[in-house]
Design a protein around this motif. Structure first.
Motif, PDB file in Angstrom:
ATOM      1  N   VAL A  77       0.842  -1.205   0.000  1.00 50.01           N
ATOM      2  CA  VAL A  77       0.000   0.000   0.000  1.00 50.01           C
ATOM      3  C   VAL A  77       0.870   1.245   0.000  1.00 50.01           C
ATOM      4  CG1 VAL A  77      -1.633   1.347   1.372  1.00 50.01           C
ATOM      5  CG2 VAL A  77      -1.981  -1.112   1.089  1.00 50.01           C
ATOM      6  N   GLU A  78       1.923   1.227   0.824  1.00 49.45           N
ATOM      7  CA  GLU A  78       2.835   2.371   0.875  1.00 49.45           C
ATOM      8  C   GLU A  78       3.520   2.562  -0.474  1.00 49.45           C
ATOM      9  OE1 GLU A  78       4.699   5.685   2.131  1.00 49.45           O
ATOM     10  OE2 GLU A  78       3.095   4.588   3.148  1.00 49.45           O
ATOM     11  N   SER A  79       3.867   1.465  -1.159  1.00 50.91           N
ATOM     12  CA  SER A  79       4.494   1.560  -2.480  1.00 50.91           C
ATOM     13  C   SER A  79       3.546   2.198  -3.497  1.00 50.91           C
ATOM     14  CB  SER A  79       4.918   0.166  -2.970  1.00 50.91           C
ATOM     15  OG  SER A  79       5.993  -0.335  -2.204  1.00 50.91           O
ATOM     16  N   ILE A  80       2.257   1.870  -3.391  1.00 55.28           N
ATOM     17  CA  ILE A  80       1.271   2.476  -4.284  1.00 55.28           C
ATOM     18  C   ILE A  80       1.215   3.983  -4.057  1.00 55.28           C
ATOM     19  CG2 ILE A  80      -1.194   2.623  -4.802  1.00 55.28           C
ATOM     20  CD1 ILE A  80      -1.350  -0.399  -4.207  1.00 55.28           C
ATOM     21  N   LYS A  81       1.237   4.383  -2.775  1.00 56.27           N
ATOM     22  CA  LYS A  81       1.234   5.812  -2.461  1.00 56.27           C
ATOM     23  C   LYS A  81       2.479   6.499  -3.023  1.00 56.27           C
ATOM     24  CE  LYS A  81      -1.377   5.379   1.880  1.00 56.27           C
ATOM     25  NZ  LYS A  81      -1.309   5.545   3.353  1.00 56.27           N
ATOM     26  N   GLN A  82       3.630   5.839  -2.861  1.00 52.65           N
ATOM     27  CA  GLN A  82       4.882   6.407  -3.362  1.00 52.65           C
ATOM     28  C   GLN A  82       4.850   6.532  -4.882  1.00 52.65           C
ATOM     29  OE1 GLN A  82       7.342   7.629  -1.685  1.00 52.65           O
ATOM     30  NE2 GLN A  82       7.223   6.786   0.366  1.00 52.65           N
ATOM     31  N   LEU A  83       4.304   5.517  -5.551  1.00 52.51           N
ATOM     32  CA  LEU A  83       4.187   5.549  -7.012  1.00 52.51           C
ATOM     33  C   LEU A  83       3.325   6.724  -7.455  1.00 52.51           C
ATOM     34  CD1 LEU A  83       4.511   4.307  -9.839  1.00 52.51           C
ATOM     35  CD2 LEU A  83       2.607   2.781  -9.308  1.00 52.51           C
ATOM     36  N   ALA A  84       2.198   6.923  -6.778  1.00 55.09           N
ATOM     37  CA  ALA A  84       1.313   8.030  -7.127  1.00 55.09           C
ATOM     38  C   ALA A  84       2.001   9.371  -6.888  1.00 55.09           C
ATOM     39  CB  ALA A  84       0.023   7.936  -6.307  1.00 55.09           C
ATOM     40  N   ALA A  89       3.848  14.580  -7.537  1.00 55.08           N
ATOM     41  CA  ALA A  89       4.756  15.545  -6.900  1.00 55.08           C
ATOM     42  C   ALA A  89       6.149  14.930  -6.799  1.00 55.08           C
ATOM     43  CB  ALA A  89       4.242  15.923  -5.518  1.00 55.08           C
ATOM     44  N   PRO A  90       6.870  14.829  -7.919  1.00 52.06           N
ATOM     45  CA  PRO A  90       8.160  14.116  -7.939  1.00 52.06           C
ATOM     46  C   PRO A  90       9.219  14.684  -7.007  1.00 52.06           C
ATOM     47  CG  PRO A  90       7.818  15.381  -9.964  1.00 52.06           C
ATOM     48  CD  PRO A  90       6.524  15.384  -9.241  1.00 52.06           C
ATOM     49  N   GLY A  91       9.144  15.944  -6.689  1.00 51.60           N
ATOM     50  CA  GLY A  91      10.156  16.549  -5.822  1.00 51.60           C
ATOM     51  C   GLY A  91       9.710  16.746  -4.399  1.00 51.60           C
ATOM     52  N   ARG A  92       8.615  16.103  -4.028  1.00 48.12           N
ATOM     53  CA  ARG A  92       8.061  16.283  -2.682  1.00 48.12           C
ATOM     54  C   ARG A  92       7.890  14.915  -2.016  1.00 48.12           C
ATOM     55  NH1 ARG A  92       5.402  20.638  -0.760  1.00 48.12           N
ATOM     56  NH2 ARG A  92       5.215  21.469  -2.881  1.00 48.12           N
ATOM     57  N   GLY A  93       8.174  14.848  -0.717  1.00 44.15           N
ATOM     58  CA  GLY A  93       8.014  13.588  -0.007  1.00 44.15           C
ATOM     59  C   GLY A  93       8.876  13.564   1.242  1.00 44.15           C
ATOM     60  N   SER A  94       9.226  12.366   1.684  1.00 47.69           N
ATOM     61  CA  SER A  94      10.077  12.223   2.861  1.00 47.69           C
ATOM     62  C   SER A  94      11.022  11.044   2.657  1.00 47.69           C
ATOM     63  CB  SER A  94       9.242  12.012   4.126  1.00 47.69           C
ATOM     64  OG  SER A  94       8.546  10.786   4.065  1.00 47.69           O
ATOM     65  N   LEU A  95      12.138  11.092   3.370  1.00 51.19           N
ATOM     66  CA  LEU A  95      13.146  10.037   3.292  1.00 51.19           C
ATOM     67  C   LEU A  95      13.710   9.829   4.688  1.00 51.19           C
ATOM     68  CD1 LEU A  95      14.882   8.113   1.566  1.00 51.19           C
ATOM     69  CD2 LEU A  95      16.480  10.006   1.211  1.00 51.19           C
ATOM     70  N   SER A  96      13.669   8.583   5.158  1.00 47.45           N
ATOM     71  CA  SER A  96      14.168   8.251   6.493  1.00 47.45           C
ATOM     72  C   SER A  96      15.349   7.304   6.382  1.00 47.45           C
ATOM     73  CB  SER A  96      13.068   7.596   7.337  1.00 47.45           C
ATOM     74  OG  SER A  96      11.996   8.498   7.538  1.00 47.45           O
ATOM     75  N   ILE A  97      16.383   7.580   7.175  1.00 50.33           N
ATOM     76  CA  ILE A  97      17.619   6.803   7.140  1.00 50.33           C
ATOM     77  C   ILE A  97      17.971   6.366   8.550  1.00 50.33           C
ATOM     78  CG2 ILE A  97      20.088   6.866   6.542  1.00 50.33           C
ATOM     79  CD1 ILE A  97      19.198   9.424   4.831  1.00 50.33           C
ATOM     80  N   ALA A  98      18.402   5.123   8.696  1.00 47.39           N
ATOM     81  CA  ALA A  98      18.913   4.629   9.976  1.00 47.39           C
ATOM     82  C   ALA A  98      20.383   4.277   9.795  1.00 47.39           C
ATOM     83  CB  ALA A  98      18.128   3.406  10.440  1.00 47.39           C
ATOM     84  N   THR A  99      21.216   4.754  10.694  1.00 44.06           N
ATOM     85  CA  THR A  99      22.648   4.503  10.563  1.00 44.06           C
ATOM     86  C   THR A  99      23.335   4.660  11.917  1.00 44.06           C
ATOM     87  OG1 THR A  99      24.611   5.022   9.240  1.00 44.06           O
ATOM     88  CG2 THR A  99      23.273   6.884   9.988  1.00 44.06           C
ATOM     89  N   THR A 100      24.657   4.484  11.916  1.00 40.74           N
ATOM     90  CA  THR A 100      25.431   4.630  13.146  1.00 40.74           C
ATOM     91  C   THR A 100      25.945   6.056  13.268  1.00 40.74           C
ATOM     92  OG1 THR A 100      27.480   3.994  12.029  1.00 40.74           O
ATOM     93  CG2 THR A 100      26.176   2.228  13.046  1.00 40.74           C
ATOM     94  N   HIS A 101      26.489   6.378  14.443  1.00 41.04           N
ATOM     95  CA  HIS A 101      27.024   7.716  14.676  1.00 41.04           C
ATOM     96  C   HIS A 101      28.141   8.047  13.694  1.00 41.04           C
ATOM     97  CE1 HIS A 101      30.092  10.412  16.401  1.00 41.04           C
ATOM     98  NE2 HIS A 101      29.054  11.123  16.776  1.00 41.04           N
ATOM     99  N   THR A 102      29.045   7.111  13.439  1.00 44.61           N
ATOM    100  CA  THR A 102      30.191   7.400  12.570  1.00 44.61           C
ATOM    101  C   THR A 102      29.741   7.813  11.181  1.00 44.61           C
ATOM    102  OG1 THR A 102      31.644   5.911  13.798  1.00 44.61           O
ATOM    103  CG2 THR A 102      32.295   6.435  11.553  1.00 44.61           C
TER     104      THR A 102
END
Length: 324
Positions: A77-84, A89-102
Protein backbone atom coordinates in the motif's frame (compact mmCIF):
# COMPACT_ATOMS: atom_id res chain seq x y z
CA UNK A 1 -11.29 -7.56 6.28
CA UNK A 2 -10.28 -3.91 6.24
CA UNK A 3 -6.92 -2.31 5.63
CA UNK A 4 -7.38 -0.34 8.85
CA UNK A 5 -7.68 -3.59 10.81
CA UNK A 6 -4.40 -4.86 9.37
CA UNK A 7 -2.73 -1.59 10.33
CA UNK A 8 -4.08 -1.90 13.86
CA UNK A 9 -2.76 -5.43 14.45
CA UNK A 10 0.60 -4.48 12.92
CA UNK A 11 0.95 -1.40 15.11
CA UNK A 12 -0.19 -3.20 18.27
CA UNK A 13 2.40 -5.93 17.67
CA UNK A 14 5.08 -3.26 17.26
CA UNK A 15 4.05 -1.37 20.40
CA UNK A 16 4.75 -4.36 22.69
CA UNK A 17 1.04 -5.31 22.63
CA UNK A 18 0.20 -2.03 24.35
CA UNK A 19 -3.14 -0.99 22.86
CA UNK A 20 -3.15 2.31 24.76
CA UNK A 21 0.26 3.33 23.34
CA UNK A 22 -0.86 2.22 19.88
CA UNK A 23 -4.00 4.35 20.12
CA UNK A 24 -1.90 7.35 21.12
CA UNK A 25 0.48 6.91 18.21
CA UNK A 26 -2.41 6.55 15.74
CA UNK A 27 -4.47 9.38 17.27
CA UNK A 28 -7.48 7.14 17.82
CA UNK A 29 -9.25 5.47 20.74
CA UNK A 30 -8.19 2.34 22.60
CA UNK A 31 -11.71 0.80 22.54
CA UNK A 32 -11.88 1.42 18.79
CA UNK A 33 -8.66 -0.52 18.16
CA UNK A 34 -9.69 -3.37 20.45
CA UNK A 35 -13.06 -3.63 18.73
CA UNK A 36 -11.55 -3.74 15.24
CA UNK A 37 -9.05 -6.42 16.26
CA UNK A 38 -11.88 -8.54 17.68
CA UNK A 39 -13.93 -8.08 14.51
CA UNK A 40 -10.96 -9.20 12.40
CA UNK A 41 -10.38 -12.26 14.60
CA UNK A 42 -14.07 -13.16 14.42
CA UNK A 43 -14.02 -12.87 10.64
CA UNK A 44 -10.89 -15.01 10.34
CA UNK A 45 -12.00 -17.51 12.97
CA UNK A 46 -8.65 -17.43 14.81
CA UNK A 47 -7.07 -15.47 17.63
CA UNK A 48 -4.21 -13.20 16.54
CA UNK A 49 -3.38 -12.26 20.13
CA UNK A 50 -3.66 -14.28 23.35
CA UNK A 51 -5.29 -12.47 26.26
CA UNK A 52 -5.34 -12.39 30.03
CA UNK A 53 -8.52 -10.56 30.92
CA UNK A 54 -8.50 -7.36 28.88
CA UNK A 55 -4.75 -7.40 28.31
CA UNK A 56 -2.97 -8.84 25.28
CA UNK A 57 -0.21 -11.19 26.43
CA UNK A 58 1.41 -12.57 23.27
CA UNK A 59 1.04 -13.09 19.54
CA UNK A 60 -0.35 -16.53 18.73
CA UNK A 61 1.51 -18.81 16.26
CA UNK A 62 -1.09 -18.19 13.55
CA UNK A 63 -1.02 -14.50 14.52
CA UNK A 64 2.71 -14.41 13.72
CA UNK A 65 1.97 -15.66 10.20
CA UNK A 66 -0.90 -13.21 9.77
CA UNK A 67 1.32 -10.31 10.86
CA UNK A 68 3.93 -11.22 8.23
CA UNK A 69 1.25 -11.09 5.53
CA UNK A 70 -0.21 -7.89 6.98
CA UNK A 71 3.22 -6.26 6.89
CA UNK A 72 3.64 -7.23 3.24
CA UNK A 73 0.23 -5.77 2.39
CA UNK A 74 0.90 -2.52 4.25
CA UNK A 75 4.23 -2.11 2.48
CA UNK A 76 2.56 -2.66 -0.89
CA UNK A 77 0.00 0.00 0.00
CA UNK A 78 2.84 2.37 0.87
CA UNK A 79 4.49 1.56 -2.48
CA UNK A 80 1.27 2.48 -4.28
CA UNK A 81 1.23 5.81 -2.46
CA UNK A 82 4.88 6.41 -3.36
CA UNK A 83 4.19 5.55 -7.01
CA UNK A 84 1.31 8.03 -7.13
CA UNK A 85 3.41 10.75 -5.46
CA UNK A 86 6.25 10.18 -7.90
CA UNK A 87 3.90 11.25 -10.70
CA UNK A 88 1.90 13.93 -8.87
CA UNK A 89 4.76 15.54 -6.90
CA UNK A 90 8.16 14.12 -7.94
CA UNK A 91 10.16 16.55 -5.82
CA UNK A 92 8.06 16.28 -2.68
CA UNK A 93 8.01 13.59 -0.01
CA UNK A 94 10.08 12.22 2.86
CA UNK A 95 13.15 10.04 3.29
CA UNK A 96 14.17 8.25 6.49
CA UNK A 97 17.62 6.80 7.14
CA UNK A 98 18.91 4.63 9.98
CA UNK A 99 22.65 4.50 10.56
CA UNK A 100 25.43 4.63 13.15
CA UNK A 101 27.02 7.72 14.68
CA UNK A 102 30.19 7.40 12.57
CA UNK A 103 28.28 7.44 9.29
CA UNK A 104 25.97 10.24 10.47
CA UNK A 105 28.84 12.37 11.78
CA UNK A 106 31.53 11.87 9.14
CA UNK A 107 30.31 10.18 5.94
CA UNK A 108 26.86 11.71 5.44
CA UNK A 109 26.99 15.48 6.12
CA UNK A 110 28.02 16.57 2.60
CA UNK A 111 25.63 14.08 1.01
CA UNK A 112 22.71 15.33 3.10
CA UNK A 113 23.55 19.01 2.61
CA UNK A 114 23.62 18.58 -1.18
CA UNK A 115 20.49 16.44 -1.14
CA UNK A 116 18.51 19.04 0.83
CA UNK A 117 19.73 21.76 -1.52
CA UNK A 118 18.54 19.72 -4.52
CA UNK A 119 15.29 18.55 -2.93
CA UNK A 120 14.12 21.29 -0.54
CA UNK A 121 10.60 19.81 -0.40
CA UNK A 122 11.74 16.38 0.74
CA UNK A 123 11.84 16.08 4.53
CA UNK A 124 14.84 14.06 5.66
CA UNK A 125 14.88 12.09 8.91
CA UNK A 126 17.88 10.34 10.46
CA UNK A 127 17.81 7.68 13.15
CA UNK A 128 21.02 6.59 14.89
CA UNK A 129 21.40 3.24 16.61
CA UNK A 130 23.08 -0.11 16.92
CA UNK A 131 23.17 -2.51 13.95
CA UNK A 132 20.32 -4.43 15.58
CA UNK A 133 18.22 -1.28 15.96
CA UNK A 134 19.01 -0.16 12.42
CA UNK A 135 18.00 -3.55 11.02
CA UNK A 136 14.72 -3.60 12.95
CA UNK A 137 13.82 -0.08 11.86
CA UNK A 138 14.36 -0.99 8.20
CA UNK A 139 12.68 -4.41 8.28
CA UNK A 140 9.64 -3.01 10.09
CA UNK A 141 9.30 -0.25 7.50
CA UNK A 142 10.03 2.59 9.91
CA UNK A 143 12.89 3.85 7.73
CA UNK A 144 13.58 3.72 4.01
CA UNK A 145 17.33 3.09 4.06
CA UNK A 146 19.72 1.34 6.41
CA UNK A 147 23.42 2.26 6.29
CA UNK A 148 25.70 -0.05 8.24
CA UNK A 149 29.07 -1.78 8.37
CA UNK A 150 28.84 -4.33 11.18
CA UNK A 151 26.64 -7.41 11.63
CA UNK A 152 25.25 -7.44 8.11
CA UNK A 153 23.79 -10.89 8.81
CA UNK A 154 21.13 -8.97 10.76
CA UNK A 155 20.06 -7.38 7.47
CA UNK A 156 19.20 -10.60 5.63
CA UNK A 157 15.67 -9.32 4.94
CA UNK A 158 17.11 -6.28 3.15
CA UNK A 159 18.84 -5.77 -0.17
CA UNK A 160 22.27 -4.54 0.98
CA UNK A 161 24.61 -2.94 -1.58
CA UNK A 162 28.30 -2.15 -0.90
CA UNK A 163 29.19 1.56 -0.90
CA UNK A 164 32.87 2.00 0.00
CA UNK A 165 35.85 0.47 1.77
CA UNK A 166 37.47 2.12 4.75
CA UNK A 167 40.08 1.35 7.35
CA UNK A 168 41.37 2.53 10.70
CA UNK A 169 43.94 4.77 12.27
CA UNK A 170 45.63 4.81 15.67
CA UNK A 171 45.09 8.10 17.50
CA UNK A 172 47.79 9.19 19.94
CA UNK A 173 49.01 12.46 21.48
CA UNK A 174 51.78 14.14 19.49
CA UNK A 175 54.56 13.07 21.85
CA UNK A 176 53.48 9.41 22.09
CA UNK A 177 56.19 6.71 21.67
CA UNK A 178 54.19 4.98 18.91
CA UNK A 179 54.96 7.96 16.66
CA UNK A 180 58.53 6.66 16.49
CA UNK A 181 57.64 3.05 15.65
CA UNK A 182 58.16 2.46 11.93
CA UNK A 183 56.68 0.35 10.58
CA UNK A 184 53.82 0.26 13.06
CA UNK A 185 53.02 -3.28 14.23
CA UNK A 186 50.15 -4.91 16.10
CA UNK A 187 52.64 -6.05 18.72
CA UNK A 188 53.60 -2.43 19.39
CA UNK A 189 49.94 -1.35 19.52
CA UNK A 190 49.08 -4.17 21.93
CA UNK A 191 51.58 -2.82 24.48
CA UNK A 192 49.28 0.12 25.27
CA UNK A 193 45.77 0.37 26.73
CA UNK A 194 43.22 0.84 23.95
CA UNK A 195 40.13 3.03 23.63
CA UNK A 196 37.87 1.98 20.75
CA UNK A 197 34.36 1.13 19.58
CA UNK A 198 31.86 -1.05 21.40
CA UNK A 199 31.73 -4.52 19.87
CA UNK A 200 29.24 -4.56 17.01
CA UNK A 201 30.02 -0.98 15.94
CA UNK A 202 32.06 0.48 13.11
CA UNK A 203 34.16 -2.49 12.10
CA UNK A 204 35.07 -3.55 15.65
CA UNK A 205 34.96 -7.24 14.67
CA UNK A 206 37.79 -6.71 12.15
CA UNK A 207 39.90 -5.14 14.89
CA UNK A 208 39.41 -8.06 17.27
CA UNK A 209 40.05 -10.56 14.50
CA UNK A 210 43.39 -8.97 13.63
CA UNK A 211 44.69 -9.28 17.19
CA UNK A 212 43.35 -12.82 17.58
CA UNK A 213 45.04 -13.93 14.35
CA UNK A 214 48.39 -12.81 15.80
CA UNK A 215 47.76 -14.43 19.16
CA UNK A 216 47.59 -11.05 20.89
CA UNK A 217 45.23 -9.96 23.64
CA UNK A 218 44.67 -6.19 23.44
CA UNK A 219 43.98 -4.26 26.64
CA UNK A 220 40.72 -2.54 25.74
CA UNK A 221 40.11 -0.27 28.73
CA UNK A 222 37.22 1.82 27.41
CA UNK A 223 34.66 1.46 24.61
CA UNK A 224 32.09 3.82 23.12
CA UNK A 225 29.79 4.05 20.12
CA UNK A 226 30.92 7.59 19.30
CA UNK A 227 34.34 8.41 17.80
CA UNK A 228 34.23 11.88 19.34
CA UNK A 229 33.88 10.31 22.79
CA UNK A 230 36.81 7.99 22.03
CA UNK A 231 38.96 10.99 21.07
CA UNK A 232 38.01 12.75 24.30
CA UNK A 233 39.32 9.87 26.39
CA UNK A 234 42.49 9.59 24.33
CA UNK A 235 43.10 13.25 25.19
CA UNK A 236 42.56 12.42 28.86
CA UNK A 237 45.37 9.86 28.64
CA UNK A 238 43.18 6.81 29.14
CA UNK A 239 44.80 5.00 26.20
CA UNK A 240 45.48 5.05 22.48
CA UNK A 241 42.45 5.27 20.21
CA UNK A 242 41.53 3.00 17.31
CA UNK A 243 38.87 4.63 15.14
CA UNK A 244 37.71 4.79 11.54
CA UNK A 245 40.19 6.95 9.64
CA UNK A 246 37.31 9.14 8.44
CA UNK A 247 36.78 10.19 12.09
CA UNK A 248 40.12 12.02 12.21
CA UNK A 249 39.88 15.67 11.20
CA UNK A 250 43.18 17.48 10.77
CA UNK A 251 41.98 20.87 12.01
CA UNK A 252 39.71 19.79 14.86
CA UNK A 253 42.08 17.03 15.97
CA UNK A 254 45.39 18.83 15.47
CA UNK A 255 46.48 17.92 19.01
CA UNK A 256 46.39 14.25 18.02
CA UNK A 257 48.38 12.21 15.51
CA UNK A 258 46.59 9.71 13.26
CA UNK A 259 48.90 6.77 12.56
CA UNK A 260 47.85 4.82 9.49
CA UNK A 261 46.74 1.32 10.45
CA UNK A 262 45.42 0.09 7.10
CA UNK A 263 48.25 -2.49 6.93
CA UNK A 264 47.27 -3.89 10.33
CA UNK A 265 43.55 -4.51 9.79
CA UNK A 266 41.44 -5.84 6.95
CA UNK A 267 39.31 -3.11 5.35
CA UNK A 268 35.62 -2.87 6.22
CA UNK A 269 32.80 -2.21 3.79
CA UNK A 270 29.87 0.09 4.48
CA UNK A 271 26.60 -0.87 2.76
CA UNK A 272 23.25 0.76 2.12
CA UNK A 273 20.07 -1.26 1.93
CA UNK A 274 16.29 -1.29 1.82
CA UNK A 275 13.45 -3.79 1.96
CA UNK A 276 12.91 -5.80 -1.19
CA UNK A 277 9.78 -4.65 -2.96
CA UNK A 278 10.26 -1.04 -1.88
CA UNK A 279 9.18 1.42 -4.56
CA UNK A 280 12.18 3.70 -5.04
CA UNK A 281 11.27 7.23 -5.97
CA UNK A 282 13.56 9.35 -8.11
CA UNK A 283 15.02 11.25 -5.17
CA UNK A 284 15.72 7.94 -3.41
CA UNK A 285 17.82 6.73 -6.35
CA UNK A 286 19.61 10.09 -6.29
CA UNK A 287 20.39 9.80 -2.58
CA UNK A 288 21.88 6.32 -3.05
CA UNK A 289 24.08 7.50 -5.91
CA UNK A 290 25.15 10.63 -4.02
CA UNK A 291 26.32 8.41 -1.16
CA UNK A 292 27.86 5.77 -3.45
CA UNK A 293 28.43 7.07 -7.01
CA UNK A 294 28.84 3.58 -8.49
CA UNK A 295 25.30 2.68 -7.37
CA UNK A 296 23.56 4.19 -10.38
CA UNK A 297 19.88 3.63 -11.06
CA UNK A 298 20.73 0.83 -13.53
CA UNK A 299 23.00 -0.90 -10.99
CA UNK A 300 20.37 -0.66 -8.24
CA UNK A 301 17.62 -1.97 -10.53
CA UNK A 302 19.86 -4.85 -11.63
CA UNK A 303 20.57 -5.71 -7.98
CA UNK A 304 16.83 -5.63 -7.20
CA UNK A 305 16.26 -8.25 -9.90
CA UNK A 306 18.73 -10.68 -8.28
CA UNK A 307 17.12 -12.88 -5.65
CA UNK A 308 20.01 -15.20 -4.81
CA UNK A 309 22.48 -13.89 -2.22
CA UNK A 310 25.48 -15.59 -3.86
CA UNK A 311 24.54 -14.15 -7.26
CA UNK A 312 24.23 -10.71 -5.69
CA UNK A 313 27.69 -10.97 -4.10
CA UNK A 314 29.11 -12.13 -7.43
CA UNK A 315 27.53 -9.17 -9.20
CA UNK A 316 29.01 -6.63 -6.82
CA UNK A 317 32.39 -8.39 -6.78
CA UNK A 318 32.84 -7.09 -10.32
CA UNK A 319 32.39 -3.48 -9.20
CA UNK A 320 35.43 -1.67 -7.80
CA UNK A 321 34.55 0.10 -4.58
CA UNK A 322 35.98 3.51 -3.72
CA UNK A 323 38.19 3.98 -0.65
CA UNK A 324 37.02 6.41 2.00
Amino acid sequence: MKLQQLRYIWEVAHHDLNVSATAQSLYTSQPGISKQIRLLEDELGVEIFSRSGKHLTRVTPVGEQILVKAGDILRQVESIKQLAQEHSAPGRGSLSIATTHTQARYALPDVIRNFIHRYPDVSLHMHQGTPMQISELAVDGNVDFAIATEALELFSDLLMMPCYRWNRCILVPRDHPLCQVKPLTLEAVAEYPIVTYVFGFTGRSRLDQAFNDRGLTPRVVFTATDADVIKTYVRLGLGIGIVAHMAYQETADKDLVALDASHLFKPSITSIGFRRGTYLRGFMYDFIQAFAPHLTRDVVDHACAINNKDDLEHYFSGIELPEY
